[in-house]
Design an enzyme around this catalytic site. Sequence first.
Site, PDB file in Angstrom:
ATOM      1  CB  SER A 208      -0.959  -0.053   1.279  1.00  0.00           C
ATOM      2  OG  SER A 208      -1.887  -1.279   1.082  1.00  0.00           O
TER       3      SER A 208
ATOM      4  CB  ILE B 259       0.789   3.244   3.964  1.00  0.00           C
ATOM      5  CG1 ILE B 259      -0.124   3.472   3.180  1.00  0.00           C
ATOM      6  CG2 ILE B 259       0.834   3.841   5.425  1.00  0.00           C
ATOM      7  CD1 ILE B 259      -1.435   3.028   3.505  1.00  0.00           C
TER       8      ILE B 259
ATOM      9  CG  HIS C 126       1.099   1.104   8.275  1.00  0.00           C
ATOM     10  ND1 HIS C 126      -0.173   1.577   7.892  1.00  0.00           N
ATOM     11  CD2 HIS C 126       1.618   0.247   7.589  1.00  0.00           C
ATOM     12  CE1 HIS C 126      -0.468   0.856   6.918  1.00  0.00           C
ATOM     13  NE2 HIS C 126       0.497   0.070   6.467  1.00  0.00           N
TER      14      HIS C 126
ATOM     15  CB  CYS D 222       6.712   6.994 -20.307  1.00  0.00           C
ATOM     16  SG  CYS D 222       5.219   6.856 -19.090  1.00  0.00           S
TER      17      CYS D 222
ATOM     18  CB  CYS E 236       0.738   8.299 -19.154  1.00  0.00           C
ATOM     19  SG  CYS E 236       0.181   7.302 -20.637  1.00  0.00           S
TER      20      CYS E 236
END
Lengths: 489, 124, 425
Positions: free
Chosen positions: A47, A49, A51, A409, A411
Site C-alpha cells: 500500500s 504507506i 504507518h 512515456c 502518461c
Amino acid sequence: MNSYDVIIIGGGVVGCMTARALSRYNLSILLIEKESDIGMGASSANSAIVHAGHDPVPGTLKAEMNHLANPMWDTLSAELGIPFKRSGAYIVAIEEGCDCLETLQARAKANGVPSEIISADEMKRREPRVNPLTTGALFTPTAGMVDPFAACIAPLENAINNGAQVMTDTAFVDFIKEGSKIIGIKTSRGDFACRWVVNAAGLYSDEVMHKAGVRPEFKITPRKGEYYILDKSEIQMENILFPVPSEVSKGILVLGSTHGNALVGPNSNMVPEKENRAVTADGLAEIWSGSQRLVPSIAPRSIIAVFAGLRATGNAHAKNGDYSHDFVIEIPKEVQGLVNLGGIESPGLTSAPAIAQRVVELLKEAGEKLVEKKDFNPIRPARPRFNHLNHEEQAALVAKDARYGHMICRCEMITEGEIVAEIHAPLPAKTYDAIKRRTWLGTGRCLGAFDMPRVVAILSQELGVSPLEITKKGTGSEFLARLTKDVEA
Amino acid sequence: MPTITQKVICTTCPKGCTLEVTRDGETIISILNGCKRGHEYAKQELTDPRRMVASTVRIRGAVHPLMPVYTSAPFPKPRIPELLKLLRSVELSAPVKMDQPVLENVLGTGINVNASREMDEVNQ
Amino acid sequence: MMHKENYDVVVIGSGPGGLAAAIAAKKNGAEAVLIIDRDIEPGGILLQCIHNGFGMETFKQDLPGPAYAQRFIDEATQVGVDFLLDTMVLEVTRDHHIFATSKQHGFVEINAKTVVLAMGCRERSRAQIRLPGTRPAGVFTAGTAQRWVNVEGFMPGKRFVILGSGDIGMIMARRLTFEGAKVERVLEVMPYLSGLTRNYVQCLMDFDIGLQLKHTVKNIIGKNRVEAIEACAVDDKMQPIAGTEEIIPCDTLLLSVGLIPENELSRQAGVLIDPVTAGPFVDDGFQTNIPGVFSAGNVVHVYDLVDWVTEAGLTAGKSAAQLVRKGVGSDGPTIPVKAADNVRYVVPQTLHPSTLEENDIRLQMRVTRPIEKPVWVEVRSGDKLITRRGEPYARPGEMVTIALKPAQVEEIKAASELRVAIVER
C-alpha cells in the site's frame, strides 16, 4: 572463494535497508537476490504507506518496530531521495457506532501513537470524497505515503556507493557450516565465505532458516492482496483513508500516492504458492466494493492498472501475549553467524529501517566490533526527474543533455535521459520492469502501450544486446520472439 | 455434376449480407439475398477469389528496417502464400519512392507489388 | 526543419486529422502553419497500418495506410506547412502558448493564434477491462504489436490469442499469419463483431481463424511469459459461465478492446470533455469551449473510417484559418444538438446556424443498440421533423451521419435545440 563479513539474503526493503545500515561500518557486505532485480518479492506490491503504528497489537515486535521506524522516514527521505509525504491517515467509521474509534484510539495510545478523533463533518471537510454516511474518523497525523520501490533501490544504491556489493539472479541454495557455525553459503552462482548471514528472504525466510536448522515450526503462508491504480487525471487523492479494521487486515484502503495516482486495496486471501501474484476476478470485485464503501464516487473508467502482492505472513508468537503473526528478529542460539528475520509483513515497509537498525544492534550485542567508516556518505545523489521540474528547469536540463528532451512515456512524462541514467546507475536497471520501478514509466493510463517498443530499443542500445534479448523481468520474459522476416520454413 | 449451395459473406459494403449461391460446377444457378453488386461479388468469389495483399519487405539504409508494400490490384487468393514467400526474399535499398514497383508482373499474374510510401536514405 | 516562434495555426499531431487541418488552414488563408508530432516522421498511426482499406471515400481508391498518409504529407509540404517532428508537446495553455520538448530541437516554446488538437486516440489496456491473471511478458495491445511487426521488424510472439474483434485485432490476426505466426483464436465478449464484416471475411475466415462471440479471457497463465490463457463463455450480463472454461496454450495475448480519445493536453488547457465521447465538446467548426482551440479526428470521438477523420480535419483547419483571418470565429448564436432515441452521442454538440448559409453541417453519431432493419436517422426541433435519411440498418460499430443543408437554415435558426434519433422505419 570470495569472502565477506556479512551476506544478506534477499533484496527486498528489509535486505536493502539492512545493507545500507551495515555499510556505515567497516564491514564487507554482499547482498544476493534470486530475481533479476531487487524489490520483486513481497516489496513489489503493497500500500506504499509509512504507518503511524496505531494498528499492531501492543507489546509485539510489529508495534515496537513500527513505532521506532516511523520518525526515521524524514531523515531517510532527505538523505536518500525517497519520495515521502507525511500526510497523516484517517480510519473512517461508516455507519458504525463511534465507540469503535475510541477502541482504536486506546490501542494507538498504548502503542505511543498520536491520534485524534474527528467528527463526521470535519472528516467530510478534510476529504470531500468520503462516503457521506461517515460517522467520524480517527486521524493519525504521523502516517505518510512513500515510494515503495525507491524505499528498496535508494538505500541499496547508497550501500553500493559505500562499498557494498550486490548480485542479482543469484539464489541461495544452502549454508556452509563448520559444526554449528555458519562459514558461508552456496548459491546458484557459486559459494561465498562469510562470518554472518542475514536472512532477509521475505516469502522464503522460512525455508532459509530451516536450512540453518532454526525454528522448524516456522512457516510463511503467503497472503495475497490485490489493488487498483486510478488515473490521476480522473481522481487525485491527498489523503490516506482506512476503513475500521477487521481481525485479519487493515481493510480496503483508498489513498493517494507519492507519484500522483490513487490506489485502492488490498484484500487479504491466503494462497498456497509463493509466486502466485495473479489478480482474480473475485478479488477485483471485492476491492471494488471496498472502495465504494469509503469513496462511492470512484468510477470504473478511472481504473488504469490492477496488480497483486503477497504478504510474508509468518506464525511466530509475540514475546508476551498470544499474538501469533509477529516478526522474527533474532540471533538464534542453535547456530552461530545467523541474523534471522522472518514473517516481515505489514507494517514491514514502515518498519524496515528500524529492523535494519536492530540488526546492527544485535551484531554489536553478539560481540561484533563495529567501527563507523570515516568516509561513510549517507547521501544518495538525486537524479533529475523531468516531470518534477518547472518549464524553465526542464529547458535547462534539455540544454545540458538532449536525451532529457526525448519523451518516452507520455502518461508519466519519463524521458530517455532518465531511462539511460537508470540503466547505468550503481544498481543498474536491466529490464523493463526495473526501469518501471525506478521511474514509474508505463504505470499510467496507457499501461506502457506507447513506451514499450521505445524502451526495448533503448535497453538494447545501452546494454549493447539485440532487442530479442530484452526482457520484462529477467530470463524467460523476453518481449520479442524473432525478426518479422525470419520465418522458419 | 451435382448442384451445390454455398454461403458467401459479401464484403462489397459494410452491411455484410450472407448470400446463398447454388451452382452446378462453374454455372451459377441461383443467388439468394444481397443486391446486384453482391451477386457480382459472389460470382467472382466462387470462381476467382482475389484479395488486395499488403505486407512488408526488407530495406537497407532507411530509417526503418521494413518497407510496406501492396499489390497494384486484387491478387489471386490461392497464390497469396507463394507471394508472401517471395516477398521475404526481397531487400530494397533506400531511397524508395511512393508507388515505386518492388516486383513487376509478380508470379506472372500481371500484377505489380509497389511501395506504399517513400523512404529516404539516411546516414547511419 | 526550422520553426518560428509565432504561428497562425499550430496543429498537434500529424495523423490524418492533423495533416488535413494544416492543409486546410493553409489553403484558407493562414500564413504560418506548423504541425508538431512526437514521431520522427509525419503520418501518425497510419504509418503502421500497412493494410489496404483506406481512402475509398476520399480518393475512390483502396490504399494502404502509409500511401493514404503520403498523399497528405506531400500536399502539406507542397502548400508550405512547417513540421516540427520528434517533438512532444508538454502543455498548451489557455492563451495558446505551447511548450514542447525534443531531442533534436531542445526545449521549444511557440505562440499560436489558434491551435488544432489532433492527438488521436490510445488503446484500452488490460486494466480497463479488468483482466485477471498474472502479469507476464506477452500481453500487448494490438497497436503495440502492429508497430513491432510492421515498422520495427520484430514478432512479439509465435502463438497468439486475440481478445476483441475490433478492426485492428482482426487485421493483426492476418498480418501475424502472413508472417508465419499461429493465431489460435479471436474472442469477443459482445454478441456481435465489433469491427467490419469485410475484415472478418478477409482476416479471419480466409485463414480459418476461429471467432468466438460472447467469450472472454478469464485468466492469464504464466509467470515470466504468457503460457496460456483461460477462455470462457459469458452470459447476457457479460459474466463468465461456469463450466465453459477452456485453456488455450499461447505465448501472446493481443488486446483489441477499444480506443479512447487522447485528451490529456486538452484537459490541461481547460478544454471541456464530453463524458460520453471522452473528447472535447465542439461546435460545427470543431472549436472547443476555449476560443481559438480546435480539435479534429479521433481526439474528438473514435471514428471507424479515416476518410471522416480527414473531413473533420479539413473543417477544423478551415475554421482555424477563418478565425485567424477575421479575428472571430463562426458568428451568431449556437444551438445545442442532443442525442435522443437510440443515439449514444452526436458530434458536434452545438452548431452555428449561420454556417448553413454557406455550407452543409454533417452530424456524426453512434447508435446505442444495433437495429438490423431499415432505420430513419431523424433530426427534430421539438416535434417538428427538420430532416431524415434512411439507412438499411444501424450498428454501434459503424458511425452514422446526416447532413443539415442550407435549405434548412431558417427552421434551424428558429429551434431552441436539435434532437437526433435513429428509429426503425
